[in-house]
Design an enzyme around this catalytic site. Structure first.
Site, PDB file in Angstrom:
ATOM      1  CG  ASP A   9       6.851   2.296   4.379  1.00 46.04           C
ATOM      2  OD1 ASP A   9       6.510   3.464   4.128  1.00 46.04           O
ATOM      3  OD2 ASP A   9       6.113   1.319   4.209  1.00 46.04           O
ATOM      4  CD  GLU A  40       4.293  -1.494   5.989  1.00 42.35           C
ATOM      5  OE1 GLU A  40       3.226  -2.090   6.219  1.00 42.35           O
ATOM      6  OE2 GLU A  40       4.743  -1.318   4.841  1.00 42.35           O
ATOM      7  CG  ASN A  41       8.170  -2.414   5.738  1.00 37.34           C
ATOM      8  OD1 ASN A  41       7.860  -1.315   5.288  1.00 37.34           O
ATOM      9  ND2 ASN A  41       7.514  -3.509   5.451  1.00 37.34           N
ATOM     10  CG  ASN A  69       0.911  -3.698   3.823  1.00 40.88           C
ATOM     11  OD1 ASN A  69       1.429  -2.577   3.853  1.00 40.88           O
ATOM     12  ND2 ASN A  69       1.462  -4.701   3.194  1.00 40.88           N
ATOM     13  CG  HIS A  70       4.327  -5.695   5.919  1.00 42.02           C
ATOM     14  ND1 HIS A  70       4.243  -7.022   5.561  1.00 42.02           N
ATOM     15  CD2 HIS A  70       4.619  -5.022   4.780  1.00 42.02           C
ATOM     16  CE1 HIS A  70       4.500  -7.145   4.264  1.00 42.02           C
ATOM     17  NE2 HIS A  70       4.720  -5.949   3.763  1.00 42.02           N
ATOM     18  CG  HIS A 155       0.819   1.930   4.719  1.00 40.41           C
ATOM     19  ND1 HIS A 155       2.125   2.273   4.965  1.00 40.41           N
ATOM     20  CD2 HIS A 155       0.843   0.651   4.288  1.00 40.41           C
ATOM     21  CE1 HIS A 155       2.894   1.240   4.717  1.00 40.41           C
ATOM     22  NE2 HIS A 155       2.145   0.238   4.293  1.00 40.41           N
ATOM     23  CG  HIS A 180       2.267   0.246   0.785  1.00 38.86           C
ATOM     24  ND1 HIS A 180       2.479  -0.918   1.486  1.00 38.86           N
ATOM     25  CD2 HIS A 180       1.873  -0.128  -0.465  1.00 38.86           C
ATOM     26  CE1 HIS A 180       2.199  -1.961   0.694  1.00 38.86           C
ATOM     27  NE2 HIS A 180       1.844  -1.505  -0.488  1.00 38.86           N
ATOM     28  CG  HIS A 182       8.971   0.340   0.622  1.00 37.68           C
ATOM     29  ND1 HIS A 182       9.654  -0.743   1.141  1.00 37.68           N
ATOM     30  CD2 HIS A 182       7.934   0.537   1.457  1.00 37.68           C
ATOM     31  CE1 HIS A 182       9.051  -1.178   2.236  1.00 37.68           C
ATOM     32  NE2 HIS A 182       7.992  -0.422   2.441  1.00 37.68           N
TER      33      HIS A 182
HETATM   34 FE   FE2 Z   1       6.344  -0.705   3.813  1.00 38.26          FE
HETATM   35 FE   FE2 Z   2       3.098  -1.407   3.427  1.00 35.79          FE
END
Ligand code: FE2
Ligand code: FE2
Length: 279
Positions: A9, A40-41, A69-70, A155, A180, A182
């Site tokens: 990520d 995603e981030n 998810n983001h 993820h 995910h 991190h």
């Molecule tokens: Fe993330």
């Molecule tokens: Fe995530």
């Protein structure tokens, strides 16, 4: 042999800065044929904009961006997702209705086909995320039989699910890695003598933080429940990635290694020291 460099990520501007400064060094050292990152981030910690999508492709030469998810946090993504040839969103996420958005078959500069697949976990994630075993079976069945290099970004929050999908896919995909959480895990290995695996690659971004978010804001929310907008932190920027070597004829991973590169430690080796590279 084909070398894959997979990045976890990418967190906001600090994460993009890590790509700008450190990815050229990593390319020089490992000479990867395929470079992937989870986006995603990438936009302020939440989602991905069209501008950053193109920056990843055009400036950083990322081959495919995986999501999580983001993925939908920036509403503008709905305007370019369907036409994005180099992005995948999780097949089984509650708001992803089409399997075709979850995998891509692409080619390396050496004209080798490879597939990138994105899945998401269920445990401690959105309660409406669906099963991930069946969709990945469906996707694998749809891939061209001569596309042997098959890569999965799973993820998820739960290490158990990440290890379960790795074992489930062992022998059938070249590389299966988690994103995910991190936080990188130190368990990179080859499953079933075929599939390169790591539970989580780790975030590329600021580690003087709580999973990339400013520490004061994260603690405040935990203590008071106050829901102010989160911002990415800024200190201790790391590039976290794995490098996997894969036999393109069989898809077998023969080597995997994990890296955690710290921007401050490597400053002297960065050629483009002054430019902020429009991060
Ligand atoms: Fe993330
Ligand atoms: Fe995530």
């Amino acid at each position: 042999m084909i070398r894959i460099l997979a990045i976890g990520d990418v967190m906001g501007k600090p994460g993009r800065k890590a790509l700008a400064k450190l990815l050229p060094l990593a390319r020089k050292k490992f000479e990867p044929d395929i470079v992937l990152c989870n986006g995603e981030n990438a936009a302020g910690g939440f989602g991905l904009t069209k501008k950053i999508y193109h920056q990843f492709l055009d400036t950083f030469a990322i081959d495919c961006i995986t999501m999580g998810n983001h993925w939908h946090d920036k509403p503008e993504i709905h305007s370019f997702l369907a036409d994005s040839e180099r992005m995948v969103v999780p097949a089984n996420m509650m708001n992803v209705g089409e399997l075709r958005l979850a995998y891509r078959v692409l080619k390396t500069a050496k004209d080798q086909q490879f597939a990138v697949i994105n899945l998401i976990g269920k445990a401690f994630m959105h309660p409406d995320n669906r099963d991930f075993f069946e969709p990945v079976d469906q996707i694998l069945a749809q891939l061209p039989s001569n596309c042997r290099i098959r890569i999965v970004d799973f993820h998820g929050e739960a290490t158990s699910e990440k290890q379960a999908i790795g074992q489930y896919l062992s022998g059938r995909v070249s590389l299966c890695y988690g994103t995910h959480s991190h936080v990188p895990t130190a368990d990179e290995r080859i499953l079933n003598q075929f599939t390169g695996f790591v539970t989580d690659v780790g975030m590329t971004g600021p580690y003087d933080s709580v999973i990339g978010i400013r520490t004061d804001a994260a603690i405040r929310r935990m203590r008071t429940g106050e829901r102010r907008q989160f911002e990415p932190a800024t200190g201790q920027i790391w590039l976290c990635f794995v490098v996997a070597t894969v036999d393109p004829a069989t898809g077998q991973c023969v080597h995997i290694e994990r890296h955690r590169w710290e921007l401050d430690t490597l400053k002297d080796q960065i050629e483009d020291k002054d430019s902020e590279s429009d991060t």
